[in-house]
Design an enzyme around this catalytic site. Structure first.
Site, mmCIF file in Angstrom:
data_model
loop_
_atom_site.group_PDB
_atom_site.id
_atom_site.type_symbol
_atom_site.label_atom_id
_atom_site.label_comp_id
_atom_site.label_asym_id
_atom_site.label_seq_id
_atom_site.Cartn_x
_atom_site.Cartn_y
_atom_site.Cartn_z
ATOM 1 C CD GLU A 35 63.776 59.029 48.722
ATOM 2 O OE1 GLU A 35 62.748 58.585 48.175
ATOM 3 O OE2 GLU A 35 63.811 60.106 49.325
ATOM 4 C CE1 TYR A 118 60.609 60.969 44.639
ATOM 5 C CE2 TYR A 118 61.108 58.729 45.349
ATOM 6 C CZ TYR A 118 60.874 60.065 45.653
ATOM 7 O OH TYR A 118 60.942 60.480 46.945
ATOM 8 C CG ASP A 136 56.507 62.290 46.153
ATOM 9 O OD1 ASP A 136 56.080 63.427 45.837
ATOM 10 O OD2 ASP A 136 56.518 61.879 47.329
ATOM 11 C CB CYS A 191 48.286 69.367 49.770
ATOM 12 S SG CYS A 191 47.297 69.606 48.276
ATOM 13 C CB CYS A 198 42.149 74.013 52.213
ATOM 14 S SG CYS A 198 42.003 72.664 51.003
ATOM 15 C CB CYS A 201 47.292 75.270 52.328
ATOM 16 S SG CYS A 201 48.349 75.261 50.857
ATOM 17 C CB CYS A 207 45.117 76.726 45.998
ATOM 18 S SG CYS A 207 44.670 75.039 45.527
#
Length: 302
Positions: A35, A118, A136, A191, A198, A201, A207
């Site tokens: 991280e 975060y 995030d 995305c 798209c 997706c 969406c």
């Protein structure tokens, strides 16, 4: 919402990248290191550094026993070396205050150097299965399109985004934790900011951005400059110091670099940074604690 949860989580199960810090049995420390490294740095650059780091320092106490200079050298070209400094400080605190075990709760994680909202939520969720709300850049973008009909989230995070993230999260803890990583991965692979796929997706039909006709962004994103900036010069100076066991005289960085033979000095010289910029970059590194300038010269901190 349950259908959206299922579709995105199922998509992740079938399409997730095989990243070493996601594998079963990884420690909280392994997740924590990932991280820190992944902040503003792509996976392709992080993975080899992470693997070498974990080989060398598989536990916080292993890193804590080393001087800061070793952490800065191992950080290499990941950029933003203050992250390495903070990770080293966090390793020391984990060793002295938590018996070498990364804390499990967000509250305790947030007390560690370099761990913000975060990062604490991500470590608690991905390492320990704690129910947290992870938000995030990728998650913000997916939420903005899927639920807000916006091409991009706001330039800076807003409280309303975190409220929405809490609202759309599954009720079941296990499903919620999978949702966090699934949405993040969807934002990273499908995305995306510039070229969303798209047609691939899993929630295309749900969406809000698609239903609204894919409106253009309401602002023009500004990429972070690099070439010719103080950050580039700072990075070049750090590269020199990582390659030199002995201190480098300050005057060397400020002199005519064209006469230097060492490859890292040549690279710094090619930037053609004016004297005042090199002075400013050196001063910034000193101020941030990333270098030390004493009678022997400029060096990495011990």
């Amino acid at each position: 919402m349950q259908e959206i949860h299922r579709q995105i989580n199922d998509w992740y199960s079938a399409n997730a990248r095989d990243l070493p810090w996601r594998r079963p049995g990884v420690t909280g420390w392994a997740v924590m290191v990932s991280e820190f490294m992944l902040q503003q740095t792509p996976v392709v650059r992080v993975q080899p550094v992470w693997e070498e780091w974990m080989r060398r320092w598989p536990r916080p106490q292993d890193l804590a026993a080393e001087p800061l200079s070793e952490a800065l050298k191992a950080w290499g070209r990941l950029g933003y070396p203050r992250r390495a400094m903070r990770l080293h400080a966090a390793a020391i605190e984990i060793t002295t205050e938590y018996n070498g075990i990364v804390p499990e709760t967000e509250e305790r994680l947030r007390t560690l150097p370099g761990v913000g909202e975060y990062t604490a939520a991500a470590i608690a969720c991905f390492a320990y299965g704690q129910r947290t709300v992870v938000v995030d850049t990728n998650i913000r973008r997916v939420h903005a399109r899927l639920f807000g009909a916006m091409a991009l989230p706001e330039p800076n995070p807003r409280a309303s985004e975190f409220a929405r993230a809490r609202q759309v999260q599954p009720e079941d803890t296990e499903t919620a934790n999978r949702w966090n990583i699934s949405v993040m991965e969807l934002g990273a692979l499908i995305c995306t900011a510039r070229s969303p796929q798209c047609e691939a997706c899993p929630v295309f039909e749900h969406c809000a951005w698609i239903k609204a006709g894919q409106p253009a962004p309401h602002y023009v994103p500004k990429g972070q400059a690099w070439k010719g900036t103080d950050r580039q010069v700072r990075g070049a100076i750090m590269a020199v110091l990582r390659e030199h066991e002995e201190p480098v005289r300050r005057e060397t960085f400020l002199a005519d670099l064209a006469r230097q033979e060492h490859a890292k000095f040549v690279a710094l010289g090619k930037l053609e940074a004016p004297l005042e910029q090199r002075e400013r970059a050196l001063a910034g590194l000193l101020r941030d604690g990333l270098t030390i300038d004493d009678a022997a010269g400029v060096r990495l901190p011990s």
